[in-house]
Design a protein around this motif. Sequence first.
Motif, PDB file in Angstrom:
ATOM      1  N   UNK A  53       0.828  -1.219   0.000  1.00  0.00           N
ATOM      2  CA  UNK A  53       0.000   0.000   0.000  1.00  0.00           C
ATOM      3  C   UNK A  53       0.854   1.257   0.000  1.00  0.00           C
ATOM      4  N   UNK A  54       2.128   1.111  -0.367  1.00  0.00           N
ATOM      5  CA  UNK A  54       3.009   2.278  -0.319  1.00  0.00           C
ATOM      6  C   UNK A  54       2.763   3.209  -1.497  1.00  0.00           C
ATOM      7  N   UNK A  55       1.836   2.842  -2.372  1.00  0.00           N
ATOM      8  CA  UNK A  55       1.442   3.753  -3.439  1.00  0.00           C
ATOM      9  C   UNK A  55       2.120   3.513  -4.767  1.00  0.00           C
ATOM     10  N   UNK A  56       3.107   2.625  -4.820  1.00  0.00           N
ATOM     11  CA  UNK A  56       3.829   2.491  -6.068  1.00  0.00           C
ATOM     12  C   UNK A  56       3.330   1.331  -6.932  1.00  0.00           C
ATOM     13  N   UNK A  57       2.131   0.835  -6.640  1.00  0.00           N
ATOM     14  CA  UNK A  57       1.588  -0.225  -7.476  1.00  0.00           C
ATOM     15  C   UNK A  57       0.362   0.299  -8.206  1.00  0.00           C
ATOM     16  N   UNK A  58       0.519   0.373  -9.533  1.00  0.00           N
ATOM     17  CA  UNK A  58      -0.519   1.041 -10.329  1.00  0.00           C
ATOM     18  C   UNK A  58      -1.884   0.396 -10.173  1.00  0.00           C
ATOM     19  N   UNK A  59      -1.923  -0.939 -10.086  1.00  0.00           N
ATOM     20  CA  UNK A  59      -3.207  -1.627  -9.984  1.00  0.00           C
ATOM     21  C   UNK A  59      -3.957  -1.207  -8.725  1.00  0.00           C
ATOM     22  N   UNK A  60      -3.212  -0.880  -7.693  1.00  0.00           N
ATOM     23  CA  UNK A  60      -3.854  -0.446  -6.446  1.00  0.00           C
ATOM     24  C   UNK A  60      -4.242   1.020  -6.561  1.00  0.00           C
ATOM     25  N   UNK A  61      -3.255   1.888  -6.862  1.00  0.00           N
ATOM     26  CA  UNK A  61      -3.537   3.324  -6.785  1.00  0.00           C
ATOM     27  C   UNK A  61      -4.385   3.830  -7.951  1.00  0.00           C
ATOM     28  N   UNK A  62      -4.367   3.121  -9.096  1.00  0.00           N
ATOM     29  CA  UNK A  62      -5.179   3.611 -10.216  1.00  0.00           C
ATOM     30  C   UNK A  62      -6.655   3.358  -9.966  1.00  0.00           C
ATOM     31  N   UNK A  63      -6.967   2.300  -9.221  1.00  0.00           N
ATOM     32  CA  UNK A  63      -8.373   1.988  -8.961  1.00  0.00           C
ATOM     33  C   UNK A  63      -9.014   2.986  -8.022  1.00  0.00           C
ATOM     34  N   UNK A 192       8.150  -6.698  -2.774  1.00  0.00           N
ATOM     35  CA  UNK A 192       7.537  -5.488  -3.340  1.00  0.00           C
ATOM     36  C   UNK A 192       8.528  -4.319  -3.276  1.00  0.00           C
ATOM     37  N   UNK A 193       9.344  -4.292  -2.205  1.00  0.00           N
ATOM     38  CA  UNK A 193      10.364  -3.230  -2.117  1.00  0.00           C
ATOM     39  C   UNK A 193      11.441  -3.449  -3.189  1.00  0.00           C
ATOM     40  N   UNK A 194      11.842  -4.728  -3.348  1.00  0.00           N
ATOM     41  CA  UNK A 194      12.865  -5.031  -4.351  1.00  0.00           C
ATOM     42  C   UNK A 194      12.345  -4.645  -5.735  1.00  0.00           C
ATOM     43  N   UNK A 195      11.076  -4.902  -5.960  1.00  0.00           N
ATOM     44  CA  UNK A 195      10.459  -4.563  -7.249  1.00  0.00           C
ATOM     45  C   UNK A 195      10.521  -3.051  -7.501  1.00  0.00           C
ATOM     46  N   UNK A 196      10.089  -2.295  -6.482  1.00  0.00           N
ATOM     47  CA  UNK A 196       9.989  -0.833  -6.652  1.00  0.00           C
ATOM     48  C   UNK A 196      11.374  -0.177  -6.731  1.00  0.00           C
TER      49      UNK A 196
END
Length: 432
Positions: A53-63, A192-196
């Motif tokens: 929920x840190x905001x850097x996942x488009x699927x979460x924040x775009x919805x 998720x951190x490694x991804x971002x």
Amino acid sequence: MTSFALLLLYVLVVTLPLGVSWIFGGPPRPFWAELGSGLGMLAFSMILVEFVLSGRFRRVSSGIGMDVTMRFHQVMARAALLFALLHPFFYGGSAVGGPRPWDPTRVLTVSTDLTAMAGGILAFVLLPALVALAVYRSDLDYKYETWRLMHGIGAVLIAGALLHHALSAGRYSAEAEMVWLWAAMVAAAIGSLIWVYLIEPARARPWRVTEIKRLTPRQWSVTVTPEGHAGLDYKAGQFAWLNIGHSAYSLHENPFSISSAPDAGADVSFVIKELGDFTGALDQVAPGTRAYLDAPYGSLTVEGRDEPGIALIAGGVGIAPMLGILRQLRLTGDPRKLRIIYGNRAEEQIVFREELAAEDTVLVLSEPPKGWAGEHGMVDGDLLDRCFTEEEIRSWLFVLCGPPAMMDAVEDHLIARGGASDRILSERFDYG
Ligand SMILES: Cc1cc2nc3c(=O)[nH]c(=O)nc-3n(C[C@H](O)[C@H](O)[C@H](O)COP(=O)(O)OP(=O)(O)OC[C@H]3O[C@@H](n4cnc5c(N)ncnc54)[C@H](O)[C@@H]3O)c2cc1C
């Protein structure tokens, strides 16, 4: 994903450890001990989901929008903190081992094995500190990037400490199924951190600053062009994390709404107001400087909406995403009615005045010069009543971006006048 689907997914994920321990765990213990374990597990899974929920996942924040995502992150962090801090106090007399000399009533005794408790004790201290530093971030005088780094490192330490605590002191978490579940959830959180911070930057494509110019005493227009790639696939009104002059792995990146239109070509433009470290040093950025964009994010878009009219309501630099939307509507020959309300303190703060004058635009100044022909005062309910009919308020799409007080006043007034909340889109530039 819709807000409802995301909320359902959230509830399912955070309650998964409770479900698994209910299925695979041993016989139930006294109610208060069960409550203590349940709160502890819930707090741990909520903390792990905070990483996503840190905001850097488009699927979460775009919805649901970036600001809503961040507010949810903040509220859930406080709830998880409360559960985590409360849970040891529920074990009371059912605690493992005998009473401690300093705890004759055994109210505070959870385990006599200090090694098993070490992770929990560490997290018990670190977690309130992490939340307090985030809540009081703006009152503390340190750089945003420093805070972000500390927040990330602190979160990883807490996740590690809690994993140790759950596996060594937790009764349900000692079950093999739970060990696997916690290991998978921690791996997903750290992943998720490694991804971002590692994988996404490794895939980042370079851009170059092509134009940087002062629009008003404290606002700049910045344009970047893709270097060796086709550019960005975005919707008008969305925003990007912009990094100018640093490595793709740098934490020096800031969110800015895109003020150009997707159909205008591959160049991407921003309107940026001077505020702090990065924005205050734009005069030192030379054309040709390397840039990186992490984008697109956000849900402030009018695409796919079928309302008969669109009202773009902006305060100050909140005009940036509105310019993107306006430009895209004009390029695509969109037939919907359009009205722009643009508030500023002083006349010299108005950007792209000629372009806006070609539209149905109401300029509002709180400190107008002598002879000002536009609106005076704030963008508030009275102004809305002068600019929109009741029918328009009930049926149009309202898109808002500006100072929090303006957004709150406009939102409240629209709802009070019969506007529907699903026809009000807003973007806040400060997560608070
Ligand atoms: C979705 C969104 C869209 C935005 N669009 C615009 C825009 O179009 N034009 C514009 O002028 N401003 C915009 N902003 C605000 C802009 O991001 C901040 O003004 C800018 O980051 C300040 O950076 P600074 O280093 O100059 O100031 P600092 O003094 O370092 O930061 C001031 C405040 O800005 C915020 N901030 C700084 N860095 C970040 C970061 N990396 N991530 C999140 N917040 C940060 C923090 O709240 C911080 O306290 C937007 C913000 C958001 C969240």
